[in-house]
Design a protein around this motif. Structure first.
Motif, PDB file in Angstrom:
ATOM      1  N   HIS A 165     -11.035   8.405   0.226  1.00 54.74           N
ATOM      2  CA  HIS A 165     -12.383   9.056   0.276  1.00 54.74           C
ATOM      3  C   HIS A 165     -13.148   8.785  -1.123  1.00 54.74           C
ATOM      4  N   HIS A 218      -6.938   3.369   5.132  1.00 57.19           N
ATOM      5  CA  HIS A 218      -6.866   4.827   5.249  1.00 57.19           C
ATOM      6  C   HIS A 218      -7.337   5.165   6.941  1.00 57.19           C
ATOM      7  N   HIS A 250      -5.719   7.664  10.609  1.00 54.28           N
ATOM      8  CA  HIS A 250      -4.847   8.533  11.355  1.00 54.28           C
ATOM      9  C   HIS A 250      -4.727   7.866  12.704  1.00 54.28           C
ATOM     10  N   ASP A 257     -10.796   5.657   8.550  1.00 56.28           N
ATOM     11  CA  ASP A 257     -10.163   7.227   8.912  1.00 56.28           C
ATOM     12  C   ASP A 257      -9.994   7.283  10.195  1.00 56.28           C
ATOM     13  N   HIS A 316      -5.689  12.635   0.412  1.00 50.15           N
ATOM     14  CA  HIS A 316      -7.307  12.637   0.370  1.00 50.15           C
ATOM     15  C   HIS A 316      -7.736  13.228  -0.861  1.00 50.15           C
TER      16      HIS A 316
HETATM   17 ZN   LIG Z   1      -8.290  11.007   6.398  1.00 55.62          ZN
END
Ligand SMILES: [Zn+2]
Length: 419
Positions: A240, A55, A57, A292, A203
């Motif tokens: 998450h 996960h 970005h 993340d 998420h």
């Molecule tokens: Zn995220």
């Protein structure tokens, strides 16, 4: 030219390895290079599976060090979302290229991404030589009237990602969260996922407020609500999962969805809870590990996060055996979740792996898995290989200076750093 590795260590044995057509073709004690091979001397190096960042970005490397130390919603609403309004394709391209270099340096071979300007992400992954699942980020401000437009965009985006990624990338649908995407859109996304056989990344249950709001609005906890929309299935990856209760964990396992924990980002944003790994493990959950984005971590070195994951789980359980080094390593390399798709080096497996330095302080003595989880950082990685191509060689800056130059320029354009 085929890649061959000589004299590396695997499970305590000295081995050779040859690659053909992007896969491991030969692996074992007697494997020798052939004429014309690109030969890498593996002496003093351990052959290890590549890490899978489940996960992130990626393009948010541009946001590293911008607006740190704030609560999640203030961070998003006052800083991140306004800056993202100004994003251009080239910002995302160079931010992702920087992320790919950083991940390759720490042995990561594949990642799961969702962000704006998805085609630029896919193009950057292909140019960097890594692999990724790239999700088109989908948000309709929880407004059902915007749903038809969003779903049309989702269908188009899958084609755009596939085309830009040229085989290096698998397209996915990435509805941001249950509080930013309306129920009709989630239902439509579930249908498209089924029709096109593509994953859904979302998420889920990151903050307690999200849980309370979901119950107030729907009478259901987040996982049950997502299930009602049809979007909770074997192609679904949930990032998450901090505030799941037992019934949600059981439902997620029953539906065959995958949970991804992001222990560093959760602690940095102080979400107030810890992913319930012990309960997830007991229920037989498929689990992955993610950093993340660099805006909320700020590192993309998964070797840091695997240690953070193991430590917080032991600490909260009051039990040093709550997660073992071997188990944490399998989670970080994507081998504890079918959807994430990590592989250990084996004949026929994709030639995606890393070579780790057995002369580094963290790995020189003791068990290798404990060394990788508790002691190693990116400096222990000598070489990273994806599809039989070397994507990182320690000591060689490669494209780093060029990529950093562009990334600095793009971050200044966005007003994230001084120009
Ligand atoms: Zn995220």
């Amino acid at each position: 030219m085929a890649l061959a590795i000589t004299g590396a260590r695997l499970d305590g044995n000295e081995i050779g390895l040859r690659v053909a057509d992007g896969r491991i073709d030969e692996l074992g004690a007697d494997v020798e290079p052939q004429a014309g091979d690109e030969v890498i001397d593996g002496s003093g190096l351990a052959l290890i599976p590549g890490l899978v960042n489940a996960h992130t970005h990626a393009a948010m490397t541009l946001f590293r060090g911008y607006a740190d130390d704030l609560p999640l919603m203030e961070w998003l609403q006052r800083y991140i979302w306004p800056a993202e309004q100004r994003l251009e394709r080239e910002d995302v391209y160079w931010g992702t290229r920087l992320a790919c270099l950083e991940m390759a340096r720490s042995g990561t071979i594949r990642f799961w991404d969702h962000y704006w300007k998805h085609a630029a992400t896919a193009r950057a992954v292909k140019d960097a030589g890594l692999r990724a699942v790239v999700g088109a980020l989908l948000i309709d401000d929880n407004d059902p009237d915007k749903s038809p437009k969003l779903l049309a965009k989702a269908r188009r985006a899958l084609d755009e990602i596939e085309e830009a990624g040229e085989g290096a990338v698998r397209p996915a649908l990435a509805p941001h969260a249950i509080y930013t995407v309306s129920e009709p859109s989630l239902r439509g996304i579930a249908e498209i996922s089924e029709e096109r056989d593509v994953p859904i990344e979302i998420h889920l249950s990151e903050t307690e407020q999200e849980v309370l709001d979901c119950i107030a609005e729907t009478g259901l906890r987040p996982a049950h609500y997502l299930d009602r929309t049809g979007a909770l299935g074997p192609r679904t990856l949930l990032a998450h999962c901090v505030w799941l209760d037992q019934s949600e964990i059981e439902l997620i396992v029953e539906r065959g969805a995958t949970m991804v924990t992001n222990p560093v980002a959760n602690q940095k944003l102080a979400v107030g809870g810890v992913f319930p790994y012990a309960a997830a493990r007991a229920a037989g959950a498929q689990v992955g590990l993610g950093t993340d984005g660099a805006g909320s971590n700020n590192s993309l070195d998964l070797l840091d996060d695997v240690k953070a994951f193991a430590l917080i789980q032991k600490h909260i359980a009051g039990d040093p055996a709550a997660v073992t080094a071997a188990e944490a390593w399998e989670i970080a390399t994507g081998q504890r979740a079918k959807l994430i798709g990590g592989t250990a080096p084996a004949v026929g497996a994709p030639a995606d792996f890393a070579l780790a330095r057995l002369d580094s302080p963290g790995l020189a003595l003791g068990a290798l898995d404990a060394g990788l989880v508790y002691a190693a950082d990116a400096s222990a990685i000598r070489l990273t290989v994806v599809g039989g191509q070397v994507v990182y060689r320690q000591g060689d800056r490669g494209a780093l200076d060029e990529v950093l130059g562009h990334a600095r320029e793009r971050a200044a354009r966005l007003g994230l750093v001084a120009g």
